[in-house]
Design a protein around this motif. Structure first.
Motif, mmCIF file in Angstrom:
data_model
loop_
_atom_site.group_PDB
_atom_site.id
_atom_site.type_symbol
_atom_site.label_atom_id
_atom_site.label_comp_id
_atom_site.label_asym_id
_atom_site.label_seq_id
_atom_site.Cartn_x
_atom_site.Cartn_y
_atom_site.Cartn_z
ATOM 1 N N ARG A 271 0.748 -1.384 -0.201
ATOM 2 C CA ARG A 271 -0.035 -0.030 -0.044
ATOM 3 C C ARG A 271 0.871 1.190 -0.087
ATOM 4 N NH1 ARG A 271 -5.231 -1.169 0.639
ATOM 5 N NH2 ARG A 271 -5.680 -3.396 1.448
ATOM 6 N N ASP A 272 2.186 1.032 0.223
ATOM 7 C CA ASP A 272 3.061 2.382 0.026
ATOM 8 C C ASP A 272 3.676 2.330 -1.149
ATOM 9 O OD1 ASP A 272 5.357 3.948 0.951
ATOM 10 O OD2 ASP A 272 4.575 3.908 2.930
ATOM 11 N N THR A 273 3.829 3.236 -1.856
ATOM 12 C CA THR A 273 4.413 3.558 -3.083
ATOM 13 C C THR A 273 5.857 3.351 -2.729
ATOM 14 O OG1 THR A 273 4.332 5.933 -3.079
ATOM 15 C CG2 THR A 273 2.675 4.849 -4.264
ATOM 16 N N PHE A 274 6.063 3.960 -1.670
ATOM 17 C CA PHE A 274 7.808 3.890 -1.598
ATOM 18 C C PHE A 274 8.517 2.329 -1.750
ATOM 19 C CE2 PHE A 274 11.340 3.250 1.375
ATOM 20 C CZ PHE A 274 12.092 4.215 1.024
ATOM 21 N N VAL A 275 7.543 1.544 -1.232
ATOM 22 C CA VAL A 275 8.335 0.161 -1.384
ATOM 23 C C VAL A 275 8.373 -0.333 -2.815
ATOM 24 C CG1 VAL A 275 7.978 -2.378 -0.546
ATOM 25 C CG2 VAL A 275 7.442 -0.552 0.660
ATOM 26 N N ALA A 276 7.295 -0.197 -3.420
ATOM 27 C CA ALA A 276 7.413 -0.548 -4.912
ATOM 28 C C ALA A 276 8.323 0.110 -5.765
ATOM 29 C CB ALA A 276 6.181 -0.213 -5.482
ATOM 30 N N ASP A 277 8.459 1.534 -5.477
ATOM 31 C CA ASP A 277 9.590 2.347 -6.106
ATOM 32 C C ASP A 277 10.935 1.776 -6.047
ATOM 33 O OD1 ASP A 277 7.623 3.981 -7.449
ATOM 34 O OD2 ASP A 277 7.787 5.303 -6.036
ATOM 35 N N LYS A 278 11.256 1.462 -4.420
ATOM 36 C CA LYS A 278 12.365 1.052 -3.926
ATOM 37 C C LYS A 278 12.744 -0.462 -4.629
ATOM 38 C CE LYS A 278 15.353 0.099 0.075
ATOM 39 N NZ LYS A 278 15.534 0.269 1.527
ATOM 40 N N PHE A 279 11.760 -1.170 -4.616
ATOM 41 C CA PHE A 279 12.000 -2.557 -5.222
ATOM 42 C C PHE A 279 12.525 -2.435 -6.852
ATOM 43 C CE2 PHE A 279 10.439 -6.457 -7.120
ATOM 44 C CZ PHE A 279 10.542 -7.408 -6.292
ATOM 45 N N ALA A 280 11.637 -1.452 -7.404
ATOM 46 C CA ALA A 280 12.107 -1.286 -8.985
ATOM 47 C C ALA A 280 13.455 -0.907 -9.305
ATOM 48 C CB ALA A 280 11.038 -0.280 -9.612
ATOM 49 N N GLY A 281 13.930 0.130 -8.464
ATOM 50 C CA GLY A 281 15.211 0.649 -8.747
ATOM 51 C C GLY A 281 16.137 -0.336 -8.435
ATOM 52 N N LEU A 282 15.955 -1.447 -7.320
ATOM 53 C CA LEU A 282 16.967 -2.560 -7.123
ATOM 54 C C LEU A 282 17.018 -3.756 -7.983
ATOM 55 C CD1 LEU A 282 16.385 -2.804 -3.109
ATOM 56 C CD2 LEU A 282 18.484 -1.731 -4.354
ATOM 57 N N ILE A 283 15.983 -3.901 -8.802
ATOM 58 C CA ILE A 283 16.156 -4.865 -9.618
ATOM 59 C C ILE A 283 16.194 -4.048 -11.270
ATOM 60 C CG2 ILE A 283 14.115 -6.285 -8.485
ATOM 61 C CD1 ILE A 283 12.165 -5.697 -10.682
ATOM 62 N N GLY A 284 16.324 -2.833 -11.288
ATOM 63 C CA GLY A 284 16.868 -2.319 -12.695
ATOM 64 C C GLY A 284 15.424 -2.104 -13.549
ATOM 65 N N ALA A 285 14.271 -2.049 -12.838
ATOM 66 C CA ALA A 285 13.050 -1.844 -13.965
ATOM 67 C C ALA A 285 13.006 -0.076 -14.283
ATOM 68 C CB ALA A 285 11.736 -2.032 -12.852
ATOM 69 N N SER A 286 12.386 -0.026 -15.695
ATOM 70 C CA SER A 286 12.484 1.172 -15.972
ATOM 71 C C SER A 286 11.288 2.066 -15.552
ATOM 72 C CB SER A 286 12.354 1.119 -17.415
ATOM 73 O OG SER A 286 11.212 0.629 -18.027
ATOM 74 N N GLY A 287 10.178 1.351 -14.852
ATOM 75 C CA GLY A 287 9.155 2.080 -14.072
ATOM 76 C C GLY A 287 8.322 1.024 -13.494
ATOM 77 N N VAL A 288 7.146 1.646 -12.751
ATOM 78 C CA VAL A 288 6.379 0.609 -12.263
ATOM 79 C C VAL A 288 4.719 1.036 -12.693
ATOM 80 C CG1 VAL A 288 5.202 0.450 -9.640
ATOM 81 C CG2 VAL A 288 7.444 0.890 -9.921
ATOM 82 N N LYS A 289 4.118 -0.275 -12.725
ATOM 83 C CA LYS A 289 2.906 -0.098 -13.234
ATOM 84 C C LYS A 289 1.908 -0.598 -11.980
ATOM 85 C CE LYS A 289 -0.698 0.116 -16.292
ATOM 86 N NZ LYS A 289 -1.300 1.138 -16.839
ATOM 87 N N ARG A 290 1.248 0.438 -11.522
ATOM 88 C CA ARG A 290 0.130 0.223 -10.450
ATOM 89 C C ARG A 290 -1.220 -0.218 -11.024
ATOM 90 N NH1 ARG A 290 3.966 4.094 -9.141
ATOM 91 N NH2 ARG A 290 5.030 3.590 -7.052
ATOM 92 N N ASN A 291 -1.734 -1.043 -10.268
ATOM 93 C CA ASN A 291 -2.936 -1.520 -10.544
ATOM 94 C C ASN A 291 -3.903 -0.655 -9.639
ATOM 95 O OD1 ASN A 291 -5.639 -2.967 -10.464
ATOM 96 N ND2 ASN A 291 -4.590 -4.686 -10.638
ATOM 97 N N PRO A 292 -4.872 0.108 -10.773
ATOM 98 C CA PRO A 292 -5.796 0.910 -9.982
ATOM 99 C C PRO A 292 -6.913 0.400 -9.180
ATOM 100 C CG PRO A 292 -6.556 0.496 -12.480
ATOM 101 C CD PRO A 292 -5.178 -0.209 -12.111
ATOM 102 N N HIS A 293 -7.093 -0.830 -9.040
ATOM 103 C CA HIS A 293 -8.156 -1.650 -8.336
ATOM 104 C C HIS A 293 -7.619 -2.114 -7.228
ATOM 105 C CE1 HIS A 293 -10.481 -0.866 -11.864
ATOM 106 N NE2 HIS A 293 -9.778 -1.573 -12.756
ATOM 107 N N ASN A 294 -6.268 -2.358 -6.983
ATOM 108 C CA ASN A 294 -5.739 -2.872 -5.890
ATOM 109 C C ASN A 294 -4.229 -2.562 -5.578
ATOM 110 O OD1 ASN A 294 -3.957 -4.884 -7.212
ATOM 111 N ND2 ASN A 294 -5.902 -5.903 -7.769
#
Length: 630
Positions: A271-294
């Motif tokens: 539920r915290d965008t901070f975690v997803a953004d940190k996770f993305a940076g550590l795996i080398g993802a170019s971005g995060v696609k968040r589900n609008p329903h969950n």
């Protein structure tokens, strides 16, 4: 300087003491050097206005103390030394009594004038008590990457375990004890450790009473008879070496806490965008696609990795393909890979932060309660183990649920001071929530309570170890701080203010028939290198029958000592019953054709497989003739 010297007594003392305590040099050079040092010290004192310094034997003693570390001009209080030994070396009262007796003879100037004043001898049973079952697992350190646990019965001298502070310390001795009665100690956070009734612990009452060392059986009696709440020191975070992981420990922890392992697409729920953004940076993802329903997120591949525009997101196997235990698992099957339990302190902390950033809970009113919920019993035990390795107390309870197919939750609660709970999170919102609590509850983070001690009514093969640590504490089982001790090391520490004034020989290395010359050579070299020390001959019974020449060499002086250890007098008796396993003596230089002393055990030093000292036993010291007839 002539006006400050009367007669030849001082010169005689310089020659005698330089012969005795500076063996690695030749005459007259070493006497001249010692005299020159005295002159320099005396003149410097006079130039600085110290008129109390005289050019006499006291100055000679001070120079020897400063240059060689040898304390000659001291008063020996044998009674005080025995008391100090007894507080450090438990259940070896006969051995400490023999040491005190010989010291008292030296202090009273009743020793043999042809022998060095500080030369005395004693025997004792090494490895008495202090034993854990052979199957007990011990955390070990291996800088090559093999750190983890070893069976207590498989440990060897030279292996590394962890001391109370979590630093690697070398095992100096391993002593099988045979089958002994098993006791089990349970601690306040649910940990347990099996041991023998004579096993030693450093403990105290829960208040600020002084620490003391006692046996398992004594702790049991104290709890039963007085009801006192007893504690032991809590182990510090063990310093495993860092591991070069393919996947960040934080990513592993976050995916265990909030990832879906049954989906092909890499999916993280938070539920915290901070975690997803940190996770993305550590795996080398170019971005995060968040589900609008969950609160789930997917992670887009870098542009150059997209396959003809068809594959846009990371698959779970792209990150965790080398971890089959991750993929296809349901929540109640989740586990932490073994290798991630053995990383450095920083790496294990990152793993815990990933877990608690995604699935850690903060509750409570007056003070924060920090919990982790999981339907996997194995995962709860994995997290518990890692926290113990970080020096963090915790407990796991069970909660029944009605809103899920899985009817049981395992609830892990952290037992730590509130300020230290901040280390469990990197999410700013959770860290801020912890800071909102006005009360900072200190849960005695450096102590671990003893709940109970009970006999299991069985016997198991046990082994005790000694470690190269000044506190004689090491971590066993689930990182529980336990005790070992060595009489010779403590004697060196008390007499010389230096526990390293101990020279240890592993006599199992000299058990072959042709070992005498090699033993003579090593003994001579090590004693000449450090002549003012305590010698410990470990496992000496191992050469009792295989190499009688070594025993004769140790038991009796040679007529010509100029080429050997400088007059080492090491005496042992009672080899036939495997009682004597260590012999020690102060080593100094002395003359050749003089009488000998022998230390003899009267009565049995140990009974019941060496776990208990016989009350009727005592040690005698007396002169003997030249024959080997002990």
């Amino acid at each position: 300087m002539a006006e400050h010297i009367r007669g030849t007594h001082l010169f005689e003392q310089i020659v005698e003491l330089s012969n005795k305590y500076i063996p690695a040099n030749s005459q007259p050079r070493k006497s001249i050097l010692l005299f020159d040092l005295m002159v320099g010290w005396f003149r410097d004192a006079r130039l600085t206005g110290d008129k109390n310094v005289k050019f006499d034997v006291k100055l000679l003693h001070r120079v020897l103390s400063d240059t060689e570390g040898i304390q000659l001009n001291v008063d020996i209080d044998a009674v005080s030394i025995k008391k100090r030994l007894d507080t450090r070396v438990y259940s070896q009262f006969f051995a400490t009594g023999a040491v005190a007796s010989r010291l008292q003879i030296c202090a009273a100037d009743l020793h043999n004038k042809t022998k060095p004043m500080s030369s005395f001898l004693f025997t004792g049973s090494t490895g008495t008590g202090k034993a854990l079952p052979d199957d007990c697992l011990i955390p070990v350190y291996d800088e090559t990457g093999g750190s983890g646990f070893k069976r207590n019965g498989d440990l060897k001298p030279g292996d590394f375990v962890f001391n109370r502070e979590g630093n690697p310390v070398k095992i100096t001795g391993v002593y099988p004890q045979g089958e002994l009665d098993v006791y089990q100690i349970e601690f306040s956070d649910g940990r347990t450790l099996p041991c023998c009734g004579e096993h030693l612990w450093t403990y105290r009452s829960e208040t600020t009473a002084p620490w003391k060392t006692g046996r398992t059986s004594e702790i049991a009696n104290e709890i039963e008879n007085t009801g006192t709440k007893l504690v032991i020191p809590l182990g510090g975070a063990v310093r495993y070496p860092p591991i070069n992981y393919g996947v960040s420990p934080y990513v592993v922890g976050a995916f265990i806490g909030g990832g879906c392992m049954t989906l092909n697409k890499l999916t993280l729920t938070s539920r915290d965008t901070f975690v997803a953004d940190k996770f993305a940076g550590l795996i080398g993802a170019s971005g995060v696609k968040r589900n609008p329903h969950n609160p789930s997120s997917h992670f887009t591949l870098p542009y150059f990795e997209k396959k003809h525009g068809r594959k846009l997101y990371f698959a779970a196997e792209d990150i965790f393909g080398d971890m089959p235990e991750f993929l296809g698992k349901y929540s109640w099957e989740k586990r932490i890979p073994e290798i991630y339990k053995r990383g450095s302190i920083e790496q294990r902390t990152e793993l815990i932060q990933g877990l608690f950033d995604t699935n850690g809970h903060i509750s409570g009113k007056k003070y924060p309660i920090l919990s982790y919920y999981t339907s996997s019993e194995g995962l709860a035990e994995d997290i518990r183990e890692i926290l113990f390795s970080l020096g963090v107390r915790n407990r796991v309870g069970v909660r029944r649920r009605k809103d899920s197919r899985r009817m049981t939750d395992y609830v892990l609660r952290v037992k730590r001071s509130d300020a230290d709970k901040l280390e469990f999170f990197t999410v700013p919102k959770k860290r801020a929530a912890l800071r909102e609590f006005n009360r900072n509850l200190i849960k005695r983070p450096d102590l671990l309570g003893i709940e109970s001690v009970k006999s299991l009514g069985i016997k198991l093969p046990m082994t005790c170890i000694t470690v190269d640590d000044s506190e004689h504490l090491y971590q066993a089982g689930q990182y529980i701080v336990t005790h070992n001790t060595e009489l010779t090391k403590q004697l060196a520490a008390i007499m010389f203010d230096d526990p390293k004034r101990l020279i240890r020989f592993d006599m199992t290395e000299f058990a072959l028939e042709d070992s005498l010359e090699r033993f003579r050579s090593e003994l001579t070299a090590r004693v000449w290198e450090r002549p003012y020390s305590v010698l410990l001959f470990d496992e000496i019974e191992k050469v009792g029958y295989a190499q009688q020449d070594i025993l004769k060499y140790l038991l009796y002086d040679k007529l010509d000592i100029s080429a050997d250890s400088g007059g080492a007098r090491i005496v042992a008796t009672r080899f036939e019953e495997e009682v004597v396993t260590a012999v020690a003596g102060f080593i100094n230089r002395a003359g050749g054709q003089f009488g000998r002393l022998v230390v003899k055990v009267e009565g049995d030093m140990a009974i019941d497989n060496k776990t208990q000292l016989e009350s009727s036993a005592h040690i005698s010291i007396y002169p003997v003739d030249n024959n080997l007839g002990v």
